[in-house]
Scaffold this active site. Sequence first.
Site, mmCIF file in Angstrom:
data_model
loop_
_atom_site.group_PDB
_atom_site.id
_atom_site.type_symbol
_atom_site.label_atom_id
_atom_site.label_comp_id
_atom_site.label_asym_id
_atom_site.label_seq_id
_atom_site.Cartn_x
_atom_site.Cartn_y
_atom_site.Cartn_z
ATOM 1 N N ASP A 217 0.094 -34.135 -69.733
ATOM 2 C CA ASP A 217 -1.179 -33.798 -69.244
ATOM 3 C C ASP A 217 -1.641 -32.563 -70.008
ATOM 4 O O ASP A 217 -0.699 -31.595 -70.225
ATOM 5 C CB ASP A 217 -1.090 -33.619 -67.799
ATOM 6 C CG ASP A 217 -2.397 -33.210 -67.107
ATOM 7 O OD1 ASP A 217 -3.326 -34.251 -67.332
ATOM 8 O OD2 ASP A 217 -2.643 -32.247 -66.348
ATOM 9 N N GLU B 92 -1.867 -36.116 -73.733
ATOM 10 C CA GLU B 92 -3.420 -35.917 -73.469
ATOM 11 C C GLU B 92 -4.121 -34.767 -74.270
ATOM 12 O O GLU B 92 -3.879 -33.708 -74.147
ATOM 13 C CB GLU B 92 -3.496 -35.721 -71.991
ATOM 14 C CG GLU B 92 -5.093 -35.773 -71.760
ATOM 15 C CD GLU B 92 -5.611 -35.194 -70.440
ATOM 16 O OE1 GLU B 92 -6.600 -35.458 -69.886
ATOM 17 O OE2 GLU B 92 -4.826 -34.455 -69.900
ATOM 18 N N ASP C 34 -0.397 -49.148 -45.623
ATOM 19 C CA ASP C 34 -0.874 -47.792 -45.407
ATOM 20 C C ASP C 34 -2.204 -47.555 -45.877
ATOM 21 O O ASP C 34 -3.067 -46.549 -45.754
ATOM 22 C CB ASP C 34 0.052 -46.555 -45.354
ATOM 23 C CG ASP C 34 0.287 -46.539 -46.988
ATOM 24 O OD1 ASP C 34 -0.082 -47.222 -47.695
ATOM 25 O OD2 ASP C 34 0.985 -45.344 -47.296
ATOM 26 N N ASP D 126 1.623 -47.881 -53.889
ATOM 27 C CA ASP D 126 2.744 -47.108 -54.002
ATOM 28 C C ASP D 126 3.840 -47.929 -55.338
ATOM 29 O O ASP D 126 3.385 -49.146 -55.755
ATOM 30 C CB ASP D 126 3.543 -47.289 -52.680
ATOM 31 C CG ASP D 126 3.460 -48.720 -51.976
ATOM 32 O OD1 ASP D 126 4.155 -49.569 -52.504
ATOM 33 O OD2 ASP D 126 2.885 -48.747 -50.980
ATOM 34 N N ASP E 297 -0.831 -51.960 -52.546
ATOM 35 C CA ASP E 297 -0.184 -51.188 -51.314
ATOM 36 C C ASP E 297 0.993 -52.323 -50.528
ATOM 37 O O ASP E 297 0.759 -53.379 -50.234
ATOM 38 C CB ASP E 297 -1.196 -51.114 -50.139
ATOM 39 C CG ASP E 297 -0.820 -50.836 -48.836
ATOM 40 O OD1 ASP E 297 0.375 -50.201 -48.667
ATOM 41 O OD2 ASP E 297 -1.553 -50.831 -47.990
#
Length: 521
Positions: free
Chosen positions: A203, A264, A28, A32, A24
């Site tokens: 995916d 995947e 927050d 990120d 982070d």
Amino acid sequence: MSERHSTWWKDGVLYQVYPRSFQDSDGDGVGDLRGVIQRLDHLAWIGVDGIWLNPVSPSPNRDWGYDVSDYLDVGREYGGLNALQELIGAAAGLGIRVVLDLVPNHTSDQHPWFVDARSGRDAEHRDWYVWADPASDGGPPNNWRSSFGGPAWTLDKASGQYYLHNFLPYQPDLNWWNEDVRVAFDHILRTWFDRGVAGFRIDVAHAIVKDRLLRDDPVTVSGATAIDEPPVIYSMHRPEVHDVLRRWRAIADAYQPPRVLIGETWVRNLPELASYYGEGGELHLAFNFAFATAPFEASALRAVINATQRALGTHPWPLWTASNHDIGRLATRWASGQEARVRCALFVLLLLRGTPTLYAGDEIGLEDVQMPSSRWRDEGSGPGGRSRDPGRTPIPWEPGPGNGFTPTGVEPWLPIGGVRRPVSEQRADPNSTLVWCRNVIALRRQTRHLASGTQELLDVGDDVLAWRRGHAITVAANLSPTTTTIARHSGELVLASDGVRLADGGDALELPPWGCAVVGA
């Protein structure tokens, strides 16, 4: 072009970053992309060649980025597009490539395409999704099931038709029989390749195309009354998906250097896994879940590795992992939190012929973090219907409040835990799991046969998994709680875990419980 550059995905190590839980940078409680930049030195120090980022696209986060609302941008919580461009540049300076997650099977129900599609049967994007009239009884059009449980269909009351969702109802499936969808994704791939990404992890690559006639998946009857779960052959695993993959491979190969496509691939058997490589014209790499979900036992893993070698042959390149954001972490699933077993698991994963993929935290033995259901954020489910959150928790970088992941006093998006010693302490200890992992990777990088050599499994006993790489290197791991002695192969002890020794005047190799060693000429 150098051989190293052209085959980084083949002889290198891939590392999966779950961005929300990596670092982070803005306080927050959510990781990120600028946080990933801050920790690139850790990845370079380990010896990572490429990072795969879980989705960072704008998303309502009903499935944490796997419900995409914009394929061409980056979510604000991750720092936006500029942050990703900064990451690609900073990583390149360290010889690390960035691979994005592509989610082509479905979008968010908040994607503009679907918002338009459900506005009416004559909408511009209506046929971009899979719609069908109700069955004669008013129920779903067929027997297809969602991967998260229940029917794979939700009724849109306004239009009187059902839409398909192989996952959450908020994730409507795209219609890959529509050429406009295929053209849109051609543009998506080229846009990101032009921006400098090294490739995509695709995916549910096995599920993109559905049966055009929407036929029922067959039901297998066992005995007089019992009905087994129907095999899935129409709602996914369609042969037509290979047309899409070949199309994408042509786009990827048109770039210099060529971009990599990683699938995947939850498939029914290893020959089917091999089919996703095509004749060298589809995926470069396909995840082998038969390996990842096998018990951490020598006999079980030997069987999977043998079957993989038979199915793939010499050309397609295997892809190994034992952890990810869906199935949990190897330190829990394979090693039951025992440090010696963690090191043994990392050793096996990193030295098999193929590309190893570490999931963030594997290198320090990070376990799944048990938490009360009140802290769960996951609306989907992993194998067995369990929450996937315990395997998605933040990395503990340092001791103390916030653990270096987020500032003191800030509550992280998921609880931090799962490891006895954080990264900073392990990095300073030459006997830690982290340093062991780094040393194994370094040996792999320095030794051509360990990176790209041939492989032959060896029969040295029920409890030991052993194989020869190239013509001169033997790798052995004792996957049992008892000491095992095996005949020593010619050469010297190149790398060994604690307690491994040469016995009987050097004629045998003694491996303590979970002990492992590399013997070379």
